[in-house]
Every structure is written in C-alpha cells, then in structure tokens.
Design a protein around this motif. Sequence first.
Motif, PDB file in Angstrom:
ATOM      1  N   PRO A 167       0.865  -1.189   0.000  1.00  0.00           N
ATOM      2  CA  PRO A 167       0.000   0.000   0.000  1.00  0.00           C
ATOM      3  C   PRO A 167       0.904   1.242   0.000  1.00  0.00           C
ATOM      4  O   PRO A 167       1.945   1.252   0.654  1.00  0.00           O
ATOM      5  CB  PRO A 167      -0.766  -0.115   1.316  1.00  0.00           C
ATOM      6  CG  PRO A 167      -0.660  -1.560   1.708  1.00  0.00           C
ATOM      7  CD  PRO A 167       0.650  -2.052   1.165  1.00  0.00           C
ATOM      8  N   LYS A 168       0.492   2.258  -0.721  1.00  0.00           N
ATOM      9  CA  LYS A 168       1.363   3.421  -0.959  1.00  0.00           C
ATOM     10  C   LYS A 168       1.191   4.499   0.109  1.00  0.00           C
ATOM     11  O   LYS A 168       0.069   4.742   0.550  1.00  0.00           O
ATOM     12  CB  LYS A 168       0.964   3.955  -2.335  1.00  0.00           C
ATOM     13  CG  LYS A 168       1.396   5.335  -2.699  1.00  0.00           C
ATOM     14  CD  LYS A 168       0.678   5.729  -4.001  1.00  0.00           C
ATOM     15  CE  LYS A 168       0.934   7.166  -4.390  1.00  0.00           C
ATOM     16  NZ  LYS A 168       0.648   8.151  -3.357  1.00  0.00           N
ATOM     17  N   SER A 169       2.298   5.160   0.463  1.00  0.00           N
ATOM     18  CA  SER A 169       2.168   6.311   1.368  1.00  0.00           C
ATOM     19  C   SER A 169       1.982   7.574   0.536  1.00  0.00           C
ATOM     20  O   SER A 169       2.300   7.595  -0.664  1.00  0.00           O
ATOM     21  CB  SER A 169       3.404   6.453   2.259  1.00  0.00           C
ATOM     22  OG  SER A 169       4.330   7.343   1.674  1.00  0.00           O
ATOM     23  N   ALA A 170       1.507   8.641   1.193  1.00  0.00           N
ATOM     24  CA  ALA A 170       1.182   9.869   0.459  1.00  0.00           C
ATOM     25  C   ALA A 170       2.423  10.588  -0.069  1.00  0.00           C
ATOM     26  O   ALA A 170       2.303  11.410  -0.986  1.00  0.00           O
ATOM     27  CB  ALA A 170       0.376  10.796   1.357  1.00  0.00           C
ATOM     28  N   VAL A 171       3.615  10.296   0.459  1.00  0.00           N
ATOM     29  CA  VAL A 171       4.797  11.037  -0.030  1.00  0.00           C
ATOM     30  C   VAL A 171       5.155  10.656  -1.474  1.00  0.00           C
ATOM     31  O   VAL A 171       5.793  11.434  -2.180  1.00  0.00           O
ATOM     32  CB  VAL A 171       6.073  10.847   0.834  1.00  0.00           C
ATOM     33  CG1 VAL A 171       5.855  11.235   2.266  1.00  0.00           C
ATOM     34  CG2 VAL A 171       6.633   9.460   0.731  1.00  0.00           C
ATOM     35  N   ILE A 172       4.761   9.481  -1.911  1.00  0.00           N
ATOM     36  CA  ILE A 172       5.074   9.061  -3.277  1.00  0.00           C
ATOM     37  C   ILE A 172       4.065   9.712  -4.228  1.00  0.00           C
ATOM     38  O   ILE A 172       2.850   9.609  -4.039  1.00  0.00           O
ATOM     39  CB  ILE A 172       5.019   7.516  -3.411  1.00  0.00           C
ATOM     40  CG1 ILE A 172       6.042   6.867  -2.467  1.00  0.00           C
ATOM     41  CG2 ILE A 172       5.246   7.071  -4.844  1.00  0.00           C
ATOM     42  CD1 ILE A 172       7.488   7.269  -2.720  1.00  0.00           C
ATOM     43  N   ALA A 173       4.597  10.386  -5.249  1.00  0.00           N
ATOM     44  CA  ALA A 173       3.730  11.101  -6.191  1.00  0.00           C
ATOM     45  C   ALA A 173       2.780  10.118  -6.889  1.00  0.00           C
ATOM     46  O   ALA A 173       3.174   8.999  -7.221  1.00  0.00           O
ATOM     47  CB  ALA A 173       4.592  11.825  -7.217  1.00  0.00           C
ATOM     48  N   ASP A 174       1.527  10.559  -7.105  1.00  0.00           N
ATOM     49  CA  ASP A 174       0.535   9.678  -7.734  1.00  0.00           C
ATOM     50  C   ASP A 174       0.924   9.264  -9.145  1.00  0.00           C
ATOM     51  O   ASP A 174       0.583   8.174  -9.598  1.00  0.00           O
ATOM     52  CB  ASP A 174      -0.835  10.373  -7.780  1.00  0.00           C
ATOM     53  CG  ASP A 174      -1.452  10.445  -6.391  1.00  0.00           C
ATOM     54  OD1 ASP A 174      -1.211   9.503  -5.599  1.00  0.00           O
ATOM     55  OD2 ASP A 174      -2.140  11.431  -6.087  1.00  0.00           O
ATOM     56  N   ILE A 175       1.663  10.129  -9.827  1.00  0.00           N
ATOM     57  CA  ILE A 175       2.058   9.799 -11.205  1.00  0.00           C
ATOM     58  C   ILE A 175       2.981   8.561 -11.220  1.00  0.00           C
ATOM     59  O   ILE A 175       2.965   7.775 -12.154  1.00  0.00           O
ATOM     60  CB  ILE A 175       2.736  11.016 -11.885  1.00  0.00           C
ATOM     61  CG1 ILE A 175       2.997  10.702 -13.359  1.00  0.00           C
ATOM     62  CG2 ILE A 175       4.022  11.425 -11.188  1.00  0.00           C
ATOM     63  CD1 ILE A 175       3.482  11.899 -14.161  1.00  0.00           C
ATOM     64  N   VAL A 176       3.742   8.384 -10.129  1.00  0.00           N
ATOM     65  CA  VAL A 176       4.666   7.245 -10.025  1.00  0.00           C
ATOM     66  C   VAL A 176       3.891   5.940 -10.094  1.00  0.00           C
ATOM     67  O   VAL A 176       4.298   4.974 -10.740  1.00  0.00           O
ATOM     68  CB  VAL A 176       5.474   7.309  -8.707  1.00  0.00           C
ATOM     69  CG1 VAL A 176       6.235   6.022  -8.455  1.00  0.00           C
ATOM     70  CG2 VAL A 176       6.424   8.499  -8.729  1.00  0.00           C
TER      71      VAL A 176
END
Length: 324
Positions: free
Chosen positions: A95-104
């Motif tokens: 699951p992704k954290s918010a610091v990683i850009a959504d485009i990634v």
Amino acid sequence: MRPTASGICRAASHIRAGGVVAFPTETVYGLGADATNPRACAKIFEIKKRPSFDPLIVHIARASSLRDVIDGQVDKRVRKLIDRFWPGPLTIVFPKSAVIADIVTAGLSTVAVRMPANSAALRLISESSTFIAAPSANIFGRLSPTTASHVMKQLRGRVRYVIDGGRTRVGIESTIVAFHDDRLYVLRHGGIPIEAIRKVVGKVYNYDRNDPKTSVVRHPGQLKSHYSPSTPLVLVANAPAHFRQGKRVGLLSFRGLYSEHTARNYARIEVLSRSGDMAEAASNLFSCLHRLDSAKLDFIVAEQIPRAGLGAAIMERLEKACHA
Ligand code: TXA
Ligand code: MG
C-alpha cells in the motif's frame, strides 16, 4: 560519466533539482527521478514515451526507508523476503504512502519498491536524500539496457547524466511480487527465481490476467508486447527448421548446440551460455539481443530455453519480444 564521488554528487543534485538521471542497477539501467516530485517523474514518462497507466518502481537505499514510502505495517512473510533478498532484484508491491507522487504509481493505491544491489545506485539514492522512481532506461517497449552505451543508443540527447557502471550483473529486470488475500503472486518473473522465493515463503501463485481469481491484483504494466528488438523475432523449439533461404537471419542460441551446417545458414549467431548456466544466460540476454538487432538482419530466430529457475524470466521476455 563514471560513478566517482563527484559524479554521483552532481547527479544527486540534479535529481534533487527535479532532473532525470540514468544509472546502473544490478538488473538493468534505470531512468530515475525524485519519487516525491510529480513534475520530475512526469519527465521520465516523456523521455521514455511511456504510457501514463504504467507505474514505476521506487528505489530505496536502505530497508528502513520502507516505512516512509509505504502505508501500514510490513507483514511477517514480507519481512522474511526483505531479509533474504534485499538488496537485490526483488520488487515488492505495498500500500502506498502519500509522499510518493501519484504519477509514479499511475494512480494506484499501491507502490512497487525495491533496494538495488549496486553501489552506484545506492550512493545516488542516499546522496539525493529521497527515493528514486525509475523504470528501465529505454524507449517504452524496446530492448532493456544493460550497459551505458545501450542507454545512449536509445536516449541520447534526452537525458543529461548517464552514470556508467559497466555491464549490469544480473542482466534482466527484478522479479515483482504482490500479496493479495494472503496469497503471494508473482507479477513479473525476473532476477530472483520463483523457486528461491518459494523456499522462503512457501506457496507462490502465478499471476494470470485471464484468471478472475488472480486478475484482481492490479498489474497495469502487463502488456503482451515488450522488450522488443526492431528486428522481428521468432521463438522456436528447433532452430535449423526455421532458416529461410535468401534472408539474413540471426540466431539467439541457448547453449550453441547446433551443427556446423546450421551455423553456416545464419548471418549472425549469439550464444547465451555454452555451459547452460541460467545466470550467465540471463546476464547475456539483452546484450545478445542488442547485438543481433544492430546486425541488419531480416529476422531473428530465438531458441526456447528450459523454464527452470531464471529460465522462466528469460522465456517471459522472449515471448514478449516476439509479440511486436
Ligand atoms: O529491475 C528492475 O525492476 C528495473 C530497474 C531499473 O530497477 N526496473 C524496471 O522498471 O524494470 P520497469 O518500469 O521497466 O517495470 C516496472 C513494472 C511496471 O511495468 C509494472 O508492471 C510494475 O513494475 N509495477 C510498478 N508499480 C506497480 C504496482 N503498484 N502494482 C503492480 N505492478 C507495478
Ligand atoms: Mg522496462
């Protein structure tokens, strides 16, 4: 440029300033940008001509960075995989954290993470003081780069810094795994054979986009055609039977076990591993394909290889390479 302290330092400030840098990993060369900077990561998609639905892998320099890029706790079995295979060619989806850009992550709620086993890559990530989103440093769908000159051939003029760490050791991309409903799925075969993963966590499931049970695992980068040379490629069980008179044909042979008569029919032959060593074959795969692709051939014939160990990852790439 060479991965000297000052070279890495310059490349790292370029990353911090929102630039893109090509760098070596143990698998293939990556095209990296700051994973927390959406504008920087957008440049990767532009340079590679990569469709925006295909998410990028986030590279970290130490396992403890995981808590910053993912959301939630690390499962016990995942911890075992990390302890056994990191740094190394295993990418794990979390699951992704918010610091990683959504485009990634192409808008997914998950992020794929790995820690590469390459000192230049690790130094670059550390010095950048961030996490580096990086796909392979090639034009989308084309052959992956295992040397800096492969990168230059496809991306010359499009990327300011290419860190030259020589030939990559593993030569094929990382294995990608994801947990879903308590099952571990292999999404892409790669540098860590599925048999080695089984030894650590027990049963492992193969992802199959057509199976409703497994297709719930989101895996948008799974395209039929990928890793393609510009020259048409056919995958065959028996190379001599596929020779065509009057054509310049290349042969990608697994062990070089062909007769002299067969050899005379081919304009160029590349052998993956004379001793049948799968690790050697994997590390030679893309260089052999790059050389065949530069030999002005009408087509390339590739021999099938046994699907055991790294053979599964090699075959996955050859099957996609002939779907151009
Ligand atoms: O060895 C490697 O993995 C190399 C080096 C540079 O680290 N990287 C690489 O990246 O092969 P790339 O972009 O060529 O392949 C990444 C693939 C995507 O096509 C996608 O299928 C999968 O990783 N992926 C990325 N994020 C994902 C996610 N959140 N869920 C499922 N699959 C994901
Ligand atoms: Mg790629």
